[in-house]
Design an enzyme around this catalytic site. Structure first.
Site, PDB file in Angstrom:
ATOM      1  N   GLU A 117       1.040 -32.081 -36.144  1.00 45.64           N
ATOM      2  CA  GLU A 117       2.425 -32.413 -36.499  1.00 45.64           C
ATOM      3  C   GLU A 117       3.332 -31.335 -35.926  1.00 45.64           C
ATOM      4  O   GLU A 117       3.023 -30.143 -35.972  1.00 45.64           O
ATOM      5  CB  GLU A 117       2.585 -32.483 -38.013  1.00 45.64           C
ATOM      6  CG  GLU A 117       3.981 -32.911 -38.470  1.00 45.64           C
ATOM      7  CD  GLU A 117       4.055 -33.082 -39.985  1.00 45.64           C
ATOM      8  OE1 GLU A 117       5.011 -32.574 -40.585  1.00 45.64           O
ATOM      9  OE2 GLU A 117       3.124 -33.709 -40.543  1.00 45.64           O
ATOM     10  N   GLU A 141       0.815  -1.221   0.000  1.00 45.87           N
ATOM     11  CA  GLU A 141       0.000   0.000   0.000  1.00 45.87           C
ATOM     12  C   GLU A 141       0.852   1.277   0.000  1.00 45.87           C
ATOM     13  O   GLU A 141       0.566   2.228   0.717  1.00 45.87           O
ATOM     14  CB  GLU A 141      -0.955   0.010   1.195  1.00 45.87           C
ATOM     15  CG  GLU A 141      -1.951  -1.135   1.201  1.00 45.87           C
ATOM     16  CD  GLU A 141      -2.955  -1.011   2.333  1.00 45.87           C
ATOM     17  OE1 GLU A 141      -3.700  -0.022   2.360  1.00 45.87           O
ATOM     18  OE2 GLU A 141      -2.975  -1.910   3.197  1.00 45.87           O
TER      19      GLU A 141
END
Length: 238
Positions: free
Chosen positions: A218, A114
């Site tokens: 593939e 904070e």
């Protein structure tokens, strides 16, 4: 993309959500008549609480968490941020508080808590984050632990409607470099296959089909037969 930890000022405990991965509870030590760290860990386990946030690297807490499999957000106190603008200090911090506790399941490091634009510590947050991140990478832990900071919602200038949310003018110059670091500094591909597949997903999204199922039929990279077909290039691909 690294996550930004957002403090919303309240905690909901004991709430079960369908599809939620885990409930997390913050574990602070500001109080009296507190249970021991071992009792806290047992409480988490018995209630199925899978995530914890602590606000500083308390050694007693870290020892109690060893082998617990509880995911941990570990904080760095604001008064330690200036020291961590030194890269060596950041490396030592990671060694002492992360690497020395290999049985603890670290998930995030919150660098500062904070911090507001007008705070004296604001000038140190980004550099401290960068140094901690570099130390995590040097320890080869970047795929396990993410580095961020924790903010509160007072940095928002507009929050309603949510689609119009924005940071306030005072916060923008402070938070924007941090956001840019989190977006650009932590997005990495570990192999060429993932990068190529993401390129296809992006193309499908732009073509209006973001949910189209894709099957890789593939794949491979030759190591002989062409000037670019080298073992090194194959290793990059894989």
């Amino acid at each position: 993309m690294a996550p930004m930890l957002l403090l919303i000022g309240f905690l909901i405990a004991g709430l079960e959500l369908t599809g939620a991965r885990s409930v997390g509870v913050c574990s602070g030590k500001n109080g009296n008549n507190l249970p021991t760290d071992g009792e806290v860990v047992d409480l988490y386990k018995s209630n199925g609480i899978g995530s914890m946030r602590i606000y500083d690297p308390d050694q007693t807490t870290l020892n109690a968490l060893k082998g617990s499999n509880i995911e941990l957000i570990i904080g760095i106190l604001n008064n330690n941020l200036q020291a961590l603008t030194d890269a060596t200090a950041a490396t030592n911090w990671v060694q002492n508080n992360i690497r020395n506790y290999s049985d603890v399941k670290f998930k995030y490091i919150a660098v500062g808590n904070e911090v507001h634009p007008g705070d004296a510590e604001a000038q140190f947050v980004l550099t401290a984050m960068q140094n901690i991140h570099n130390a995590i990478v040097a320890a080869n832990l970047q795929n396990q632990i993410k580095v961020s900071t924790a903010i509160d919602t007072t940095l928002l200038g507009n929050s309603y409607p949510p689609s119009a949310g924005s940071f306030n003018a005072a916060a923008n110059s402070y938070i924007s470099p941090i956001i840019n670091f989190l977006v650009n500094g932590s997005l990495q591909y570990q192999n060429l296959f993932d990068a190529l597949l993401d390129s296809l997903y992006s193309a499908l999204e732009k073509a209006g089909a973001p949910n189209l199922q894709t099957v890789v039929s593939e794949s491979g990279c030759p190591s002989e037969g062409d000037s670019a077909a080298t073992v090194v290039n194959a290793g990059t691909y894989y």
